[in-house]
Scaffold this motif. Structure first.
Motif, PDB file in Angstrom:
ATOM      1  N   VAL A 274       0.838  -1.195   0.000  1.00 46.87           N
ATOM      2  CA  VAL A 274       0.000   0.000   0.000  1.00 46.87           C
ATOM      3  C   VAL A 274       0.877   1.251   0.000  1.00 46.87           C
ATOM      4  O   VAL A 274       2.098   1.182   0.205  1.00 46.87           O
ATOM      5  N   ALA A 275       0.236   2.400  -0.227  1.00 46.66           N
ATOM      6  CA  ALA A 275       0.968   3.650  -0.461  1.00 46.66           C
ATOM      7  C   ALA A 275       1.807   4.086   0.740  1.00 46.66           C
ATOM      8  O   ALA A 275       2.812   4.783   0.580  1.00 46.66           O
ATOM      9  N   SER A 276       1.421   3.685   1.944  1.00 46.11           N
ATOM     10  CA  SER A 276       2.176   4.079   3.138  1.00 46.11           C
ATOM     11  C   SER A 276       3.551   3.430   3.201  1.00 46.11           C
ATOM     12  O   SER A 276       4.395   3.840   4.006  1.00 46.11           O
ATOM     13  N   GLY A 277       3.768   2.409   2.381  1.00 44.95           N
ATOM     14  CA  GLY A 277       5.010   1.639   2.450  1.00 44.95           C
ATOM     15  C   GLY A 277       4.844   0.331   3.181  1.00 44.95           C
ATOM     16  O   GLY A 277       5.754  -0.509   3.188  1.00 44.95           O
ATOM     17  N   ASN A 278       3.689   0.125   3.803  1.00 44.66           N
ATOM     18  CA  ASN A 278       3.436  -1.137   4.492  1.00 44.66           C
ATOM     19  C   ASN A 278       3.152  -2.256   3.502  1.00 44.66           C
ATOM     20  O   ASN A 278       2.651  -2.028   2.400  1.00 44.66           O
ATOM     21  N   ILE A 279       3.460  -3.468   3.914  1.00 46.76           N
ATOM     22  CA  ILE A 279       2.938  -4.664   3.268  1.00 46.76           C
ATOM     23  C   ILE A 279       1.943  -5.263   4.253  1.00 46.76           C
ATOM     24  O   ILE A 279       2.298  -5.610   5.385  1.00 46.76           O
ATOM     25  N   LEU A 280       0.685  -5.326   3.838  1.00 49.16           N
ATOM     26  CA  LEU A 280      -0.365  -5.847   4.707  1.00 49.16           C
ATOM     27  C   LEU A 280      -0.540  -7.344   4.490  1.00 49.16           C
ATOM     28  O   LEU A 280      -0.300  -7.859   3.396  1.00 49.16           O
ATOM     29  N   ARG A 281      -0.993  -8.026   5.548  1.00 52.40           N
ATOM     30  CA  ARG A 281      -1.296  -9.450   5.467  1.00 52.40           C
ATOM     31  C   ARG A 281      -2.667  -9.674   6.085  1.00 52.40           C
ATOM     32  O   ARG A 281      -2.999  -9.075   7.112  1.00 52.40           O
ATOM     33  N   MET A 282      -3.460 -10.551   5.447  1.00 57.04           N
ATOM     34  CA  MET A 282      -4.827 -10.783   5.930  1.00 57.04           C
ATOM     35  C   MET A 282      -5.342 -12.111   5.400  1.00 57.04           C
ATOM     36  O   MET A 282      -4.713 -12.731   4.527  1.00 57.04           O
ATOM     37  N   ARG A 283      -6.475 -12.530   5.888  1.00 53.87           N
ATOM     38  CA  ARG A 283      -7.129 -13.696   5.317  1.00 53.87           C
ATOM     39  C   ARG A 283      -7.687 -13.331   3.943  1.00 53.87           C
ATOM     40  O   ARG A 283      -7.925 -12.151   3.653  1.00 53.87           O
ATOM     41  N   PRO A 284      -7.925 -14.298   3.075  1.00 52.44           N
ATOM     42  CA  PRO A 284      -8.425 -13.984   1.730  1.00 52.44           C
ATOM     43  C   PRO A 284      -9.739 -13.215   1.720  1.00 52.44           C
ATOM     44  O   PRO A 284     -10.045 -12.540   0.736  1.00 52.44           O
ATOM     45  N   ASP A 285     -10.516 -13.285   2.803  1.00 52.21           N
ATOM     46  CA  ASP A 285     -11.760 -12.524   2.868  1.00 52.21           C
ATOM     47  C   ASP A 285     -11.543 -11.110   3.408  1.00 52.21           C
ATOM     48  O   ASP A 285     -12.492 -10.346   3.583  1.00 52.21           O
ATOM     49  N   GLY A 286     -10.285 -10.744   3.686  1.00 46.92           N
ATOM     50  CA  GLY A 286      -9.958  -9.397   4.154  1.00 46.92           C
ATOM     51  C   GLY A 286      -9.941  -9.244   5.654  1.00 46.92           C
ATOM     52  O   GLY A 286      -9.594  -8.167   6.167  1.00 46.92           O
ATOM     53  N   LYS A 287     -10.276 -10.292   6.391  1.00 43.56           N
ATOM     54  CA  LYS A 287     -10.304 -10.202   7.848  1.00 43.56           C
ATOM     55  C   LYS A 287      -8.929 -10.485   8.444  1.00 43.56           C
ATOM     56  O   LYS A 287      -8.041 -10.999   7.783  1.00 43.56           O
TER      57      LYS A 287
ATOM     58  N   GLN B 259      -6.585  -8.365   9.458  1.00 41.82           N
ATOM     59  CA  GLN B 259      -5.527  -7.587   8.805  1.00 41.82           C
ATOM     60  C   GLN B 259      -4.435  -7.203   9.795  1.00 41.82           C
ATOM     61  O   GLN B 259      -4.700  -6.886  10.948  1.00 41.82           O
ATOM     62  N   GLU B 260      -3.196  -7.225   9.287  1.00 36.87           N
ATOM     63  CA  GLU B 260      -2.060  -6.780  10.087  1.00 36.87           C
ATOM     64  C   GLU B 260      -0.979  -6.251   9.162  1.00 36.87           C
ATOM     65  O   GLU B 260      -0.970  -6.552   7.954  1.00 36.87           O
ATOM     66  N   VAL B 261      -0.083  -5.455   9.701  1.00 38.15           N
ATOM     67  CA  VAL B 261       1.088  -5.010   8.943  1.00 38.15           C
ATOM     68  C   VAL B 261       2.129  -6.115   9.045  1.00 38.15           C
ATOM     69  O   VAL B 261       2.650  -6.394  10.133  1.00 38.15           O
ATOM     70  N   PHE B 262       2.432  -6.749   7.916  1.00 36.00           N
ATOM     71  CA  PHE B 262       3.449  -7.795   7.922  1.00 36.00           C
ATOM     72  C   PHE B 262       4.823  -7.179   8.103  1.00 36.00           C
ATOM     73  O   PHE B 262       5.614  -7.628   8.937  1.00 36.00           O
ATOM     74  N   VAL B 263       5.121  -6.127   7.322  1.00 32.80           N
ATOM     75  CA  VAL B 263       6.424  -5.489   7.417  1.00 32.80           C
ATOM     76  C   VAL B 263       6.367  -4.138   6.720  1.00 32.80           C
ATOM     77  O   VAL B 263       5.513  -3.898   5.866  1.00 32.80           O
ATOM     78  N   ASN B 264       7.246  -3.257   7.101  1.00 31.63           N
ATOM     79  CA  ASN B 264       7.504  -2.017   6.367  1.00 31.63           C
ATOM     80  C   ASN B 264       9.006  -1.976   6.133  1.00 31.63           C
ATOM     81  O   ASN B 264       9.785  -1.987   7.085  1.00 31.63           O
ATOM     82  N   THR B 265       9.413  -1.961   4.881  1.00 34.11           N
ATOM     83  CA  THR B 265      10.841  -2.050   4.543  1.00 34.11           C
ATOM     84  C   THR B 265      11.571  -0.729   4.742  1.00 34.11           C
ATOM     85  O   THR B 265      12.790  -0.680   4.650  1.00 34.11           O
ATOM     86  N   GLY B 266      10.827   0.345   4.988  1.00 36.08           N
ATOM     87  CA  GLY B 266      11.450   1.657   5.067  1.00 36.08           C
ATOM     88  C   GLY B 266      11.574   2.317   3.718  1.00 36.08           C
ATOM     89  O   GLY B 266      12.084   3.436   3.612  1.00 36.08           O
ATOM     90  N   GLY B 267      11.084   1.628   2.670  1.00 30.70           N
ATOM     91  CA  GLY B 267      11.084   2.192   1.314  1.00 30.70           C
ATOM     92  C   GLY B 267       9.677   2.162   0.760  1.00 30.70           C
ATOM     93  O   GLY B 267       8.717   2.496   1.459  1.00 30.70           O
TER      94      GLY B 267
END
Length: 375
Positions: free
Chosen positions: A79-92, A94-102
């Motif tokens: 996403v635009a914030s730089g986060n990589i989000l992780r979630m179930r396939p139905d969208g539930k 949700q958590e931030v898996f990682v932000n690489t700093g880029g």
């Protein structure tokens, strides 16, 4: 008094003319010949099949630029914030898996379950399941990788897990020009065609150039036999098919023995490429063609002048949703559009047995449709 007014007006016009003609701009536009836009006809006939998407709420996040299902069965998106989000396939859940700093744009998973990321600021990265971030490569032959964009990992026997990724522009790095969108606009306006496709070999840790000379090298996908790469050349409205064994080919002169144009003169700007089911490859046409932009293709001076005008006056193409799927021999098999552009800048589709997730540069949520299996 009237004479003084005319003199002042003349001086003002002279200053304005000098500004428009001479003020430094970051681009050095190159003349090229843009083919007449085909419009929405034939395999790209207008429709509204992309309208009325279901939405997964991403909270304060926006721009699910790339979507993939991980080895753990969870859905990942950048996403635009730089986060990589992780979630179930139905969208539930949700958590931030990682932000690489880029700013990660494209990603894939390797055989060990690592997330291999094309980070537009930091280069090619690997993120372990334990969230450890490491740089695989940020240079090729001593030259910095300025705009890592899309990536695909080979998985076939004998492939060695080689990684292919695009370096969209060697002229305009997002870190230097205000972000990925700003840098992409500069590159496409200039048309110096400095984009390239790179290969990283995990066994030797060597990075090499497959091809260069692309006008904003974007989406990358492998053929089913992993002998060819499909590459979106955003700035010139086309998709290439390229031999993975090619070595430092320059495509500015056109097709060569190891590289051919699969789609030419598309009705929009091709972005991400994603392998789907049943042999399909998905592409998003992120914006439609703009006649004003095409008419300035062979007028580099006018393109430079446009950069001196307020950004609000730039000939930015209108919003128009459009994704397509094609076969490896260049046949369009799915054409989905939304002329309203309600879901902005659709970049491609991630296909699962149940759903089509529609990627986007700026959408406030993640759009999806129920997948209807082919007969």
């Amino acid at each position: 008094m009237l004479k003084k007014l005319f003199v002042a007006l003349a001086l003002l016009l002279a200053v304005l003319a000098a500004y428009l003609a001479l003020w430094p701009v970051p681009v050095a536009p190159v003349a090229w010949v843009a083919p007449a836009g085909p419009g929405y006809v034939g395999p790209f006939a207008a429709n509204d099949r992309l309208a009325s998407l279901n939405m997964i709420d991403l909270g304060a996040e926006e721009g699910p630029e790339h979507v993939a299902i991980g080895p753990d069965g969870l859905l990942y998106t950048t996403v635009a914030s730089g986060n990589i989000l992780r979630m179930r396939p139905d969208g539930k859940a949700q958590e931030v898996f990682v932000n690489t700093g880029g700013r990660v744009l494209g990603f894939d998973f390797d055989a060990a379950g690592n997330l291999v990321a094309a980070d537009a600021v930091k280069g090619l990265l690997s993120v372990s399941p334990a969230k450890k971030v490491s740089v695989l490569t940020d240079k090729v032959g001593g030259d910095p990788i300025r705009y890592a964009d899309a990536v695909v990992v080979a998985r076939g026997a004998g492939s060695g897990g080689r990684i292919y990724f695009s370096d969209a522009s060697t002229r305009f790095a997002p870190a230097d020009w205000g972000g990925t969108f700003e840098a992409s606009v500069l590159d496409i306006i200039e048309q110096s065609s400095t984009g390239r496709i790179l290969e990283y070999d995990p066994a030797t840790k060597a990075t090499r150039i497959v091809v260069r000379g692309l006008s904003f090298a974007n989406g990358v996908a492998l053929s089913a036999d992993e002998k060819s790469l499909f590459v979106a050349e955003t700035g010139k409205y086309r998709i290439w098919k390229i031999d993975v064994q090619a070595r430092d080919l320059d495509l500015r002169a056109g097709a060569v023995a190891q590289a051919s144009v699969l789609f030419d003169n598309l009705p929009g700007y091709p972005d991400n490429l994603m392998r789907g089911l049943d042999g399909k490859i998905w592409a998003g046409l992120v914006k439609p063609r703009n006649p004003t932009v095409d008419n300035m293709a062979d007028k580099p001076f006018l393109r430079a002048v446009s950069m001196r005008l307020p950004r609000s006056t730039w000939p930015v193409p209108k919003a128009y949703g459009h994704v397509m799927a094609f076969t490896e021999d260049g046949k369009v098999v799915v054409n989905m559009q939304d002329p309203t552009g309600a879901y902005p800048e659709a970049t491609s589709v991630t296909e699962t047995p149940d759903r089509l997730y529609v990627q986007s540069l700026h959408a406030k949520g993640l759009g999806w449709l129920k997948r209807v299996p082919a007969p």
